[in-house]
Design an enzyme around this catalytic site. Structure first.
Site: not given
Length: 317
Positions: A54, A216
């Site tokens: 990451y 969303k």
């Protein structure tokens, strides 16, 4: 916050855990990331997830920095190995060399002495499975790792790993980290039954389908400012879920959530946690308020008749 055992181990983890994929170490600023992690800890989240790949190690640095001020025994930290960390031939995969070197590198970035749960982030076709599993077992014996996990392995691969570990009396796998949400239910057919038989708990990622199940987005072209759909790092991942079919299902789920006094996000999280084999659902949060909202899904029980209605909605085209 409610807690569950991680598989058949004695380790207790929060039903809601906090991840760092597409958030910390780049997408979210350092101060905002640390304040979000602090809020999660304050609200009872004790399970934090990251990976060496990451943001090429930057996420591990931020997560480690945020957690170091807390007593080490008060939280459970997971990270992963497999992805490319350089351009050389041995900078990726699950060879003994890469696993050992990356464990040391992760510990250095995290600023910690040991990793609670260390995942094989994906399957490596170039390395004999016995080599991988013996390396993971050695890390446990050295005290650098406490528990072994897998991520994104097939049912057949998990079954073979269990067989090898039993044959050579290696430390057992206790966690599997798969994709699981209302739109992606593949693990229910083979992986969950297999893991239930072998004491492996699911730690599921993308339970909100990158925000689509949270309501969303109203249209396939919707990209609110500050959302992942509007970010160059996250937009392709979001768009894989942002389909007309999925948005129709979300709108049908909306009144069900309202009837239960839940938001869509809380409903989606509680739905994943209805599975006893799911030890924890990983959320991503860029601000503390998102954590405050999502943790309210812990402990929620969805009535059987409502689950049946949800299944009908999810099966519709």
């Amino acid at each position: 916050m409610n807690y569950r055992r991680l598989g058949n181990s004695g380790l207790k983890v929060s039903e809601i855990s906090l991840g760092s994929w597409l958030t910390y170490g780049g997408y979210v600023g350092r101060e905002e990331a640390i304040s979000t992690i602090d809020k999660a800890y304050e609200l009872g989240i004790n399970f934090f997830d990251t990976a060496n790949i990451y943001m090429n190690g930057e996420a591990e640095k931020v997560v480690g920095e945020a957690l170091r001020k807390y007593p080490r025994e008060s939280y459970v930290l997971a990270t992963k190995v497999w992805g490319p960390m350089g351009d050389r031939p041995n900078d990726r995969g699950l060879s003994r060399k890469h696993i050992m070197e990356q464990c040391e590198a992760s510990l250095k970035r995290l600023g910690l002495d040991y990793i609670d749960v260390y995942y094989c982030h994906a399957f490596d076709n170039d390395t004999p499975m016995e080599e991988t599993l013996r390396a993971m077992d050695d890390l446990v014996r050295q005290g650098k790792v406490l528990y072994v996990g897998l991520s994104n392995w097939t049912a057949a691969q998990i079954a073979e790993a269990v067989s090898i570990m039993d044959k050579y009396l290696l430390h057992r796998i206790v966690a599997n980290q798969p994709l699981y949400n209302m739109f992606a239910r593949e693990i229910e057919k083979e992986i969950i039954p297999l893991c239930e038989r072998n004491g492996i708990g699911q730690v599921v990622y993308s339970p909100l389908a990158q925000g689509v199940l949270a309501g969303k987005y109203r249209t396939v072209n919707d990209a609110p400012a500050g959302s992942r759909a509007a970010d160059k790092h996250g937009n392709q991942t979001v768009k894989s879920w942002l389909k007309e079919e999925n948005l129709r299902k979300v709108e049908r789920l909306r009144p069900i959530a309202e009837e239960l006094g839940l938001s869509l996000a809380q409903l989606a999280l509680a739905w994943t946690l209805r599975q006893p084999n799911v030890s924890s659902a990983i959320i991503g949060a860029s601000v503390p308020e998102q954590v405050e909202h999502n943790v309210k899904a812990s402990g929620v029980t969805i009535p059987d008749e409502t689950l049946a209605t949800i299944d009908e909605i999810l099966e519709q085209a």
